[in-house]
Design an enzyme around this catalytic site. Structure first.
Site, PDB file in Angstrom:
ATOM      1  N   SER A  42      -2.301   0.769  -4.670  1.00 27.03           N
ATOM      2  CA  SER A  42      -2.821   1.958  -3.979  1.00 27.03           C
ATOM      3  C   SER A  42      -4.121   2.455  -4.599  1.00 27.03           C
ATOM      4  O   SER A  42      -4.313   2.357  -5.811  1.00 27.03           O
ATOM      5  CB  SER A  42      -1.770   3.070  -4.068  1.00 27.03           C
ATOM      6  OG  SER A  42      -2.302   4.308  -3.682  1.00 27.03           O
ATOM      7  N   ALA A  43      -4.983   3.028  -3.758  1.00 23.10           N
ATOM      8  CA  ALA A  43      -6.220   3.634  -4.250  1.00 23.10           C
ATOM      9  C   ALA A  43      -5.957   4.992  -4.896  1.00 23.10           C
ATOM     10  O   ALA A  43      -6.836   5.555  -5.553  1.00 23.10           O
ATOM     11  CB  ALA A  43      -7.193   3.813  -3.085  1.00 23.10           C
ATOM     12  N   ASN A  78      -2.801   9.436  -7.855  1.00 21.39           N
ATOM     13  CA  ASN A  78      -1.549  10.204  -7.906  1.00 21.39           C
ATOM     14  C   ASN A  78      -0.327   9.355  -7.535  1.00 21.39           C
ATOM     15  O   ASN A  78       0.768   9.899  -7.396  1.00 21.39           O
ATOM     16  CB  ASN A  78      -1.642  11.390  -6.941  1.00 21.39           C
ATOM     17  CG  ASN A  78      -2.735  12.366  -7.342  1.00 21.39           C
ATOM     18  OD1 ASN A  78      -2.753  12.854  -8.464  1.00 21.39           O
ATOM     19  ND2 ASN A  78      -3.680  12.639  -6.453  1.00 21.39           N
ATOM     20  N   ASP A 100       0.869  -1.165   0.000  1.00 21.04           N
ATOM     21  CA  ASP A 100       0.000   0.000   0.000  1.00 21.04           C
ATOM     22  C   ASP A 100       0.922   1.237   0.000  1.00 21.04           C
ATOM     23  O   ASP A 100       2.100   1.127   0.357  1.00 21.04           O
ATOM     24  CB  ASP A 100      -0.875  -0.069   1.259  1.00 21.04           C
ATOM     25  CG  ASP A 100      -1.716   1.161   1.453  1.00 21.04           C
ATOM     26  OD1 ASP A 100      -2.414   1.551   0.507  1.00 21.04           O
ATOM     27  OD2 ASP A 100      -1.677   1.752   2.556  1.00 21.04           O
ATOM     28  N   LEU A 101       0.414   2.386  -0.375  1.00 19.39           N
ATOM     29  CA  LEU A 101       1.263   3.585  -0.442  1.00 19.39           C
ATOM     30  C   LEU A 101       1.128   4.455   0.811  1.00 19.39           C
ATOM     31  O   LEU A 101       2.036   4.531   1.634  1.00 19.39           O
ATOM     32  CB  LEU A 101       0.900   4.393  -1.697  1.00 19.39           C
ATOM     33  CG  LEU A 101       1.668   5.694  -1.910  1.00 19.39           C
ATOM     34  CD1 LEU A 101       3.149   5.451  -2.134  1.00 19.39           C
ATOM     35  CD2 LEU A 101       1.098   6.457  -3.113  1.00 19.39           C
ATOM     36  N   ASP A 102      -0.046   5.063   0.953  1.00 15.81           N
ATOM     37  CA  ASP A 102      -0.265   5.997   2.060  1.00 15.81           C
ATOM     38  C   ASP A 102      -0.257   5.243   3.391  1.00 15.81           C
ATOM     39  O   ASP A 102      -1.056   4.344   3.602  1.00 15.81           O
ATOM     40  CB  ASP A 102      -1.613   6.701   1.850  1.00 15.81           C
ATOM     41  CG  ASP A 102      -1.943   7.651   2.988  1.00 15.81           C
ATOM     42  OD1 ASP A 102      -0.995   8.190   3.595  1.00 15.81           O
ATOM     43  OD2 ASP A 102      -3.137   7.842   3.259  1.00 15.81           O
ATOM     44  N   LYS A 115     -10.796  -1.377  -1.877  1.00 17.58           N
ATOM     45  CA  LYS A 115     -10.540  -2.303  -0.775  1.00 17.58           C
ATOM     46  C   LYS A 115     -11.733  -2.202   0.193  1.00 17.58           C
ATOM     47  O   LYS A 115     -12.224  -1.093   0.388  1.00 17.58           O
ATOM     48  CB  LYS A 115      -9.248  -1.920  -0.032  1.00 17.58           C
ATOM     49  CG  LYS A 115      -8.000  -1.896  -0.910  1.00 17.58           C
ATOM     50  CD  LYS A 115      -6.847  -1.183  -0.193  1.00 17.58           C
ATOM     51  CE  LYS A 115      -5.677  -0.958  -1.135  1.00 17.58           C
ATOM     52  NZ  LYS A 115      -4.589  -0.172  -0.552  1.00 17.58           N
ATOM     53  N   GLU A 129       0.082  -3.439   4.645  1.00 15.10           N
ATOM     54  CA  GLU A 129      -1.070  -2.527   4.721  1.00 15.10           C
ATOM     55  C   GLU A 129      -1.197  -1.848   6.078  1.00 15.10           C
ATOM     56  O   GLU A 129      -0.938  -2.464   7.112  1.00 15.10           O
ATOM     57  CB  GLU A 129      -2.361  -3.330   4.504  1.00 15.10           C
ATOM     58  CG  GLU A 129      -3.015  -3.146   3.176  1.00 15.10           C
ATOM     59  CD  GLU A 129      -3.587  -1.767   2.902  1.00 15.10           C
ATOM     60  OE1 GLU A 129      -3.698  -0.945   3.835  1.00 15.10           O
ATOM     61  OE2 GLU A 129      -3.921  -1.498   1.744  1.00 15.10           O
ATOM     62  N   ASP A 130      -1.639  -0.597   6.074  1.00 14.31           N
ATOM     63  CA  ASP A 130      -1.877   0.105   7.342  1.00 14.31           C
ATOM     64  C   ASP A 130      -3.374   0.294   7.624  1.00 14.31           C
ATOM     65  O   ASP A 130      -3.729   0.850   8.650  1.00 14.31           O
ATOM     66  CB  ASP A 130      -1.199   1.483   7.336  1.00 14.31           C
ATOM     67  CG  ASP A 130      -1.899   2.455   6.410  1.00 14.31           C
ATOM     68  OD1 ASP A 130      -2.251   2.054   5.278  1.00 14.31           O
ATOM     69  OD2 ASP A 130      -2.113   3.612   6.813  1.00 14.31           O
ATOM     70  N   THR A 167       1.007  10.429   3.255  1.00  8.63           N
ATOM     71  CA  THR A 167       0.333  11.462   2.454  1.00  8.63           C
ATOM     72  C   THR A 167      -0.984  11.888   3.104  1.00  8.63           C
ATOM     73  O   THR A 167      -1.572  12.894   2.693  1.00  8.63           O
ATOM     74  CB  THR A 167       0.035  10.962   1.016  1.00  8.63           C
ATOM     75  OG1 THR A 167      -0.423   9.621   1.066  1.00  8.63           O
ATOM     76  CG2 THR A 167       1.264  11.049   0.138  1.00  8.63           C
ATOM     77  N   LYS A 211      -8.755   7.245   5.133  1.00  2.00           N
ATOM     78  CA  LYS A 211      -7.531   6.515   4.766  1.00  2.00           C
ATOM     79  C   LYS A 211      -7.857   5.281   3.929  1.00  2.00           C
ATOM     80  O   LYS A 211      -8.685   4.460   4.324  1.00  2.00           O
ATOM     81  CB  LYS A 211      -6.745   6.128   6.019  1.00  2.00           C
ATOM     82  CG  LYS A 211      -6.099   7.332   6.674  1.00  2.00           C
ATOM     83  CD  LYS A 211      -5.180   6.942   7.809  1.00  2.00           C
ATOM     84  CE  LYS A 211      -4.488   8.186   8.356  1.00  2.00           C
ATOM     85  NZ  LYS A 211      -3.649   7.879   9.521  1.00  2.00           N
TER      86      LYS A 211
HETATM   87  P1  B16 Z   1      -6.078  10.288  -4.729  1.00  2.00           P
HETATM   88  P2  B16 Z   1      -3.617   4.343  -0.382  1.00  2.00           P
HETATM   89  C1  B16 Z   1      -5.303   6.431  -0.613  1.00  2.00           C
HETATM   90  O1  B16 Z   1      -4.008   5.895  -0.721  1.00  2.00           O
HETATM   91  C2  B16 Z   1      -5.403   7.381   0.570  1.00  2.00           C
HETATM   92  O2  B16 Z   1      -5.182   6.658   1.781  1.00  2.00           O
HETATM   93  C3  B16 Z   1      -6.776   7.994   0.624  1.00  2.00           C
HETATM   94  O3  B16 Z   1      -6.875   8.897   1.701  1.00  2.00           O
HETATM   95  C4  B16 Z   1      -7.050   8.730  -0.717  1.00  2.00           C
HETATM   96  O4  B16 Z   1      -8.356   9.290  -0.722  1.00  2.00           O
HETATM   97  C5  B16 Z   1      -6.897   7.732  -1.850  1.00  2.00           C
HETATM   98  O5  B16 Z   1      -5.583   7.164  -1.825  1.00  2.00           O
HETATM   99  C6  B16 Z   1      -7.126   8.366  -3.208  1.00  2.00           C
HETATM  100  O6  B16 Z   1      -6.102   9.290  -3.465  1.00  2.00           O
HETATM  101  O7  B16 Z   1      -7.029  11.410  -4.442  1.00  2.00           O
HETATM  102  O8  B16 Z   1      -4.629  10.708  -4.774  1.00  2.00           O
HETATM  103  O9  B16 Z   1      -6.485   9.487  -5.939  1.00  2.00           O
HETATM  104  O10 B16 Z   1      -3.644   4.189   1.127  1.00  2.00           O
HETATM  105  O11 B16 Z   1      -4.592   3.424  -1.077  1.00  2.00           O
HETATM  106  O12 B16 Z   1      -2.218   4.238  -0.922  1.00  2.00           O
HETATM  107 MG    MG Z   2      -2.835   3.108   3.390  1.00  2.00          MG
END
Ligand code: B16
Ligand code: MG
Length: 218
Positions: free
Chosen positions: A115-116, A119, A10-12, A146, A170-171, A18, A46
């Site tokens: 990652s969701a 960006n 996972d990223l964030d 997810k 994953e967090d 982030t 998150k």
């Molecule tokens: P974006 P992850 C997620 O990242 C974030 O945890 C979540 O807060 C955010 O809304 C989502 O990405 C979408 O991000 O607006 O940059 O497309 O934890 O899946 O790496």
């Molecule tokens: Mg995360």
């Protein structure tokens, strides 16, 4: 090498924090809309998609909006968020992450991001760690959030590794569930009480090597 061959991250919250920049950008928008949005509320966003995040904020403010307006505000939030991301520096990579990734690659593991975030490629570029991943599955490549396992299944498929030979890092609870729904093992980055069900917990990637993780999961 172990029975495991693929590592999915996972990223964030795992690679970089982030969430604080998402919060600042959403907070600015919420204020504009007269909605009281707190850091505690931000926990609910998150791992959640951009649109779903905004819908949660609208729920908090007891507001309704047309799909068109929601799209418009999401675009606006993302522009603010991107201003922060453009300033993101290598030293914001969470402790131990780079060494963990480099070492795991040297040991022959295949690495993918799951990652969701739409960006995600930009964020990895800013952190100068894009090259450490064999595959990047981001929010533009998935349609199901997810705990649906889609993002991790696509990661495993892109790596050419069977699901059961993958470990997910994953967090978020929904991410741990996504791993299990895909037949994968999950290492929870965080406290056991927040991530029940994960096969193992560590506070961050600085806290264990891939050998120690595999020994525990195997
Ligand atoms: P974006 P992850 C997620 O990242 C974030 O945890 C979540 O807060 C955010 O809304 C989502 O990405 C979408 O991000 O607006 O940059 O497309 O934890 O899946 O790496
Ligand atoms: Mg995360």
């Amino acid at each position: 090498m172990s029975e495991f061959k693929g590592l999915l991250f996972d990223l964030d919250g795992v690679i970089v924090d982030t969430a604080k920049y998402h919060f600042l950008a959403w907070k600015q928008l919420a204020e504009e809309l007269g909605i009281n949005f707190t850091e505690k509320d931000n926990e609910r966003l998150k791992g959640v998609s951009r649109m779903r995040s905004f819908e949660i904020i609208l729920e908090i403010g007891n507001r309704e909006m047309s799909e068109e307006d929601k799209e418009m505000y999401c675009t606006k939030k993302n522009a603010v968020y991107l201003e922060y991301i453009k300033k993101l520096r290598e030293d914001e990579i969470l402790p131990g992450v780079k060494d963990f990734l480099v070492h795991a690659r040297e040991k022959g593991y295949k690495l993918a991001l799951g990652s969701a975030s739409k960006n995600a490629p930009l964020i990895l570029n800013q952190l100068k760690i894009s090259d450490l991943f064999d595959e990047i599955i981001d929010g533009t490549k998935v349609s199901k959030a997810k705990p649906d396992p889609e993002v991790f299944c696509k990661g495993a498929e892109a790596l050419g590794v069977p699901y059961e030979q993958c470990i997910v890092f994953e967090d978020a609870l929904a991410g741990v569930e996504a791993a299990h729904n895909g037949g994968m093992k999950a290492v929870g980055i965080g406290l056991p009480e927040n991530l029940p069900g994960a096969e193992m917990h560590i506070p961050g990637l600085y806290a264990a090597t891939i050998e120690e993780i595999v020994a525990k999961l195997g």
